[in-house]
Design a protein around this motif. Structure first.
Motif, mmCIF file in Angstrom:
data_model
loop_
_atom_site.group_PDB
_atom_site.id
_atom_site.type_symbol
_atom_site.label_atom_id
_atom_site.label_comp_id
_atom_site.label_asym_id
_atom_site.label_seq_id
_atom_site.Cartn_x
_atom_site.Cartn_y
_atom_site.Cartn_z
ATOM 1 N N ARG A 10 -6.272 -1.583 5.348
ATOM 2 C CA ARG A 10 -6.260 -2.317 4.088
ATOM 3 C C ARG A 10 -5.199 -3.419 4.094
ATOM 4 O O ARG A 10 -5.439 -4.506 3.561
ATOM 5 C CB ARG A 10 -6.027 -1.369 2.914
ATOM 6 C CG ARG A 10 -6.313 -2.012 1.587
ATOM 7 C CD ARG A 10 -7.818 -2.321 1.395
ATOM 8 N NE ARG A 10 -8.545 -1.163 0.939
ATOM 9 C CZ ARG A 10 -9.523 -0.567 1.634
ATOM 10 N NH1 ARG A 10 -9.916 -1.038 2.802
ATOM 11 N NH2 ARG A 10 -10.139 0.502 1.144
ATOM 12 N N PRO A 27 2.416 -1.323 4.591
ATOM 13 C CA PRO A 27 2.550 -0.212 3.643
ATOM 14 C C PRO A 27 3.936 -0.259 2.999
ATOM 15 O O PRO A 27 4.859 -0.896 3.518
ATOM 16 C CB PRO A 27 2.386 1.034 4.519
ATOM 17 C CG PRO A 27 1.635 0.548 5.719
ATOM 18 C CD PRO A 27 2.121 -0.849 5.954
ATOM 19 N N ALA A 85 -4.693 2.896 5.372
ATOM 20 C CA ALA A 85 -3.623 2.068 4.809
ATOM 21 C C ALA A 85 -3.367 0.846 5.689
ATOM 22 O O ALA A 85 -3.189 -0.278 5.180
ATOM 23 C CB ALA A 85 -2.353 2.888 4.653
ATOM 24 N N VAL A 118 -4.713 -5.026 -3.408
ATOM 25 C CA VAL A 118 -3.572 -4.909 -2.513
ATOM 26 C C VAL A 118 -2.879 -6.251 -2.313
ATOM 27 O O VAL A 118 -1.647 -6.343 -2.257
ATOM 28 C CB VAL A 118 -4.027 -4.314 -1.158
ATOM 29 C CG1 VAL A 118 -2.930 -4.417 -0.115
ATOM 30 C CG2 VAL A 118 -4.451 -2.863 -1.343
ATOM 31 N N PRO A 132 -6.674 3.914 -0.256
ATOM 32 C CA PRO A 132 -6.013 2.685 -0.692
ATOM 33 C C PRO A 132 -6.891 1.878 -1.636
ATOM 34 O O PRO A 132 -8.122 1.983 -1.623
ATOM 35 C CB PRO A 132 -5.784 1.918 0.618
ATOM 36 C CG PRO A 132 -5.937 2.929 1.700
ATOM 37 C CD PRO A 132 -6.911 3.936 1.192
ATOM 38 N N VAL A 135 0.860 -1.181 0.000
ATOM 39 C CA VAL A 135 0.000 0.000 0.000
ATOM 40 C C VAL A 135 0.896 1.230 0.000
ATOM 41 O O VAL A 135 1.776 1.339 0.859
ATOM 42 C CB VAL A 135 -0.929 0.020 1.237
ATOM 43 C CG1 VAL A 135 -1.728 1.327 1.286
ATOM 44 C CG2 VAL A 135 -1.878 -1.166 1.222
#
Length: 335
Positions: free
Chosen positions: A319, A301, A316, A275, A269, A262
């Motif tokens: 996610r 991330p 972030a 992802v 995101p 990410v």
């Protein structure tokens, strides 16, 4: 069976957060990453909260202060060193309050010896990296200070299984001989890979899970593996196809991969399936058993979140957590 100190389908962060509200940042970490929280860093608070100053505050008997050119070793601790230490102490006090009752893996981050050596100047103005003896002294001091830091974290969060991340964004430049001299007119000599691995190894605490984070291109996989680290943290967007053989060798040897999926900044995101895709596709190309994907790869991330908005930083991390579950729940996609 998962042999790593975390549950399958775990995610974590790299370290830094935006803003200056430390308690809120640490609450976000524990709220969004309950399986592998970490000690948040807020470099936006200024001198001493930055990566170099924060880690230099751990050095034993090597005081530093800020000069116009950056951090420099000095004879005795001054205001800048005290400020850095005060930031860290207050952060640990806050952690102790927020983490009450927590049990499980907990990650702390420290700038690695080579990035420190390329950033901190000696008394006479040249960079520490220019003097092998000074590098050795810095490394030994950092190892001693890191051991004390780990003990402090364990005392404050007794249920934590501490993981140590060394941040080494400067390591590729150290190996390639591209680190500028203090004057900026020259370049310091490249460090030989065996020496780089040896000094990294000297810092790593024994009997603890360690990883190195390098968000720069050309991650030196051979050096990192030779140093004995248990995990490698990198930005998936910077991976080159020619890196994949090295990654495959590392995974086959049992090294964990902390994969940045990410972006560190943005507005929103991508969806969790998007992802998770880089990790799934990498695992498939390398030909590993899909059942091990969610054990050996941890999603993060791509780098620190200091440049993001607070809302994006929270999103972030969330996610990454959601995408890690995708790795576990759809292993057939990796086969």
């Amino acid at each position: 069976m998962n042999e790593f100190p975390w549950n399958a389908a775990s995610a974590t962060g790299v370290g830094s957060h935006p803003g200056d509200d430390y308690a809120e940042a640490q609450r976000v970490v524990f709220g969004e990453l309950p399986d592998m929280p970490y000690l948040a860093e807020l470099p936006g608070r200024g001198v001493g909260a930055d990566m170099i100053g924060r880690s230099a505050s751990l050095l034993v008997e090597l005081p530093v202060e800020v000069q116009p050119s950056g951090w420099r070793f000095v004879d005795r601790p001054g205001r800048d060193a005290r400020r850095a230490r005060d930031h860290l102490t207050r952060d640990l006090d806050t952690l102790e309050e927020i983490a009450q009752g927590y049990t499980g893996p907990f990650k702390i981050q420290v700038c690695g010896p080579w990035t420190l050596a390329g950033a901190i100047e000696l008394h006479y103005g040249d960079k520490t990296l220019a003097d092998p003896g000074a590098v050795r002294d810095l490394t030994d001091s950092l190892a001693e200070g890191l051991a004390l830091h780990v003990a402090d974290v364990r005392a404050r969060v007794p249920g934590a299984k501490v993981l140590v991340q060394l941040d080494e964004p400067g390591l590729p430049g150290v190996l390639q001989g591209t680190v500028p001299t203090a004057s900026g007119f020259g370049r310091l000599a490249a460090v030989e890979p065996p020496t780089a691995a040896e000094r990294l190894r000297a810092v790593l605490p024994p009997d603890i899970f360690t990883l190195v984070h390098c968000c720069a291109p050309a991650v030196p996989f051979k050096v990192l593996r030779a140093s004995g680290v248990n995990g490698i943290s990198l930005d998936a967007a910077l991976l080159r196809r020619r890196d994949e053989d090295r990654i495959g060798e590392a995974i086959e040897a049992g090294t964990a991969l902390f994969l940045g999926v990410v972006p560190g900044t943005g507005t929103r995101p991508a969806d969790k399936g998007v992802v998770a895709k880089p990790a799934i596709e990498l695992w498939r190309r390398l030909g590993f058993d899909p059942a091990g994907l969610a054990d050996q790869i941890v999603l993060t991330p791509s780098c620190g979140l200091a440049g993001a908005s607070p809302d994006y930083a929270r999103a972030a991390l969330a996610r990454c957590r959601e995408a890690a579950v995708v790795l576990r729940d759809t292993p057939e996609d990796a086969g």
